[in-house]
Write an enzyme that holds these catalytic residues in place. Structure first.
Site, PDB file in Angstrom:
ATOM      1  N   ASN A   7      85.521  53.898  23.278  1.00  0.00           N
ATOM      2  CA  ASN A   7      86.516  52.860  22.970  1.00  0.00           C
ATOM      3  C   ASN A   7      87.699  53.133  23.902  1.00  0.00           C
ATOM      4  OD1 ASN A   7      88.419  51.168  21.921  1.00  0.00           O
ATOM      5  ND2 ASN A   7      88.257  51.908  19.812  1.00  0.00           N
ATOM      6  N   ARG A  93      82.994  49.598  23.048  1.00  0.00           N
ATOM      7  CA  ARG A  93      83.679  48.583  22.237  1.00  0.00           C
ATOM      8  C   ARG A  93      84.412  47.636  23.184  1.00  0.00           C
ATOM      9  NH1 ARG A  93      89.258  48.622  19.298  1.00  0.00           N
ATOM     10  NH2 ARG A  93      88.989  46.734  18.096  1.00  0.00           N
ATOM     11  N   HIS A 182      87.534  42.451  14.357  1.00  0.00           N
ATOM     12  CA  HIS A 182      86.993  43.409  13.377  1.00  0.00           C
ATOM     13  C   HIS A 182      85.537  43.083  13.031  1.00  0.00           C
ATOM     14  CE1 HIS A 182      91.321  44.037  11.610  1.00  0.00           C
ATOM     15  NE2 HIS A 182      91.066  44.980  12.503  1.00  0.00           N
ATOM     16  N   ARG A 243     102.178  42.925  11.931  1.00  0.00           N
ATOM     17  CA  ARG A 243     101.930  41.516  12.295  1.00  0.00           C
ATOM     18  C   ARG A 243     102.154  40.621  11.087  1.00  0.00           C
ATOM     19  NH1 ARG A 243      96.344  42.934  14.383  1.00  0.00           N
ATOM     20  NH2 ARG A 243      96.739  43.989  16.358  1.00  0.00           N
ATOM     21  N   GLU A 386      82.823  51.904  12.454  1.00  0.00           N
ATOM     22  CA  GLU A 386      82.595  51.004  13.589  1.00  0.00           C
ATOM     23  C   GLU A 386      81.836  51.707  14.718  1.00  0.00           C
ATOM     24  OE1 GLU A 386      86.839  50.004  12.853  1.00  0.00           O
ATOM     25  OE2 GLU A 386      86.358  48.209  14.001  1.00  0.00           O
TER      26      GLU A 386
END
Ligand code: ADP
Length: 412
Positions: A7, A93, A182, A243, A386
């Site tokens: 990643n 990723r 996601h 956010r 993940e």
């Protein structure tokens, strides 16, 4: 059968090495602050006695190439991987796959070019992901590499859910639509929930709530995603650490007019200064929870707003799914913050969601069911993974390709 998962961020590379025969983690770690003072490698590995050990090395790491070489040496020196040639594949990723990438995809120069073409949609993430793939291909040219996209799981969302009600030409010329993120996590937890419930995934209607620093909800009908809360970018939807999530778009123009702030500054406020941080000053849910417990009214409001937004999505997705079998909590907050799980499910008995307070409070590591015995809908905590999902998809992609090329050879 070893698979390395990478990643790559703009100044970091996170990695995990799996033995896919039993899906065990042989080593993991990260390189941080690449190209900056303070760059370092943090490496966890399995000792010959089978325990996990950790080393941290402060090193001058100038670029991603040097970073990849350091990871390879750390894997070699700690006995996890004799040589990159031992790898079945490397899974990367990739944040944005646009409309083009609906599945994990073998990385080729054409695929790299297509991912480069999507940079306007993910200007912060895709360039860093690309850099990681280019370096890994240079350093390990004989190892097959697979790109696994955060957006891919959401590509099954139908047009009535992914289009915005703005002029069609903005979709056609600028690809303005809902993509969602996601996806790797939503796919993984949905699959694990089906295993946990001992039911086929294609017989279940699920809502999955990935609640980490970023947060999103997904409506999953018989294994296929039919809607998700993040949009063109990860800014839409639930309230997150920093956010704002859903917002009247006119607020942006109002702020521009009233404050004289530039669009870039407003963008930064909505992404980095809003959410929990904007409401109560803290973006880490542990801190927010502690402040609320101590009686801080802003932290209490932040939690109420956070849970209320989630409840609205549960209601909406319950309606569009046409009934619900399970609600899944995952991510750092979903897995650990019992007060958030309780707040999200409170008052939803009319939708068949009845939480067992004690089970919620006492939930330990691993998958757990938190509903009361007679609750129509299962309330589950499913820890996400993940990296493992990327490794599994890498293997699946390479095996499909292998059987495809065998078929091709047979046909000739
Ligand atoms: P990321 O999206 O960066 O992967 P994580 O999934 O690790 O983030 O989630 C980070 C969030 O999880 C933070 O807000 C953190 O406070 C929260 N969290 C982790 N552990 C707990 C806990 N025990 N109680 C409440 N919140 C927690």
């Amino acid at each position: 059968m070893k698979v390395l998962v990478l990643n790559s961020g703009s100044s970091s590379i996170k990695y995990q090495l799996f033995d896919m025969r039993d899906e065990s983690v042989l080593a993991s770690g990260s390189i941080e602050q690449i190209g900056e003072t303070g760059s370092h490698l943090s490496h966890r590995f399995r000792t010959p006695q089978g325990e996990m050990a950790k080393t941290v090395q402060a090193l001058a790491i100038g670029d991603h190439r040097q970073g990849f070489e350091l990871i390879s040496s750390a894997l070699r020196e700690t006995g996890a991987l004799a040589d990159t040639g031992e790898l079945m594949g490397i899974g990367h990723r990739v944040v944005h796959g646009g409309e083009k990438f609906k599945e994990p995809t073998r990385v080729t120069p054409e695929v790299l070019a297509a991912i480069r073409g999507l940079i306007p949609l993910a200007p912060l993430h895709n360039p860093a992901n690309l850099l990681g793939m280019e370096v890994a291909m240079e350093c390990a040219p004989s190892v097959p590499q697979v790109a696994v996209f955060d957006t891919a799981f959401h590509q099954s969302i139908p047009p009535h859910a992914y289009r915005y009600a703005i002029p069609k030409k903005l979709y056609e010329a600028h690809q303005v639509r809902r993509y969602g993120f996601h996806g790797t996590s939503h796919r993984y937890v949905a699959k694990k929930a089906a295993e946990f419930l001992k039911k086929p995934l294609d017989s279940l209607n699920l809502i999955s709530l990935h609640l980490g620093n970023g947060a999103s909800a997904a409506a999953i009908k018989r294994g296929k995603c039919i809607d998700t809360s993040m949009g063109l970018t990860p800014l839409e939807g639930l309230i997150m650490g920093t956010r704002c999530g859903d917002l009247d778009p006119a607020i942006i123009f109002y702020l521009e007019r009233e404050t004289g702030l530039a669009p870039k500054e407003i963008e930064s406020i909505l992404n980095k200064e809003s959410g929990l941080k904007g409401i109560c000053g803290a973006n880490d849910m542990r801190t927010v929870g502690e402040l609320a417990q101590a009686g801080n009214p802003e932290a209490q409001l932040a939690i109420s707003m956070y849970c209320y937004r989630i409840k609205k999505y549960i209601g909406a997705y319950h309606a569009v799914l046409g009934g619900l079998d399970g609600l899944i909590f995952t991510g750092g907050i979903g897995e650990n913050a019992e007060f958030i799980r309780a707040g999200c499910c409170k008052g939803l008995a009319h939708l068949g969601l009845e939480m067992d307070t004690e089970k919620n409070r006492r939930r330990q590591e691993g998958c757990a069911a938190l509903e009361q015995g007679d609750s129509r809908v299962k309330i589950l905590v499913i820890p996400t993974n993940e990296e493992l999902e990327i490794a599994e998809q890498t293997v699946a992609c390479l095996e499909t390709e292998e059987s495809g090329s065998t078929l091709c050879r047979e046909k000739q």
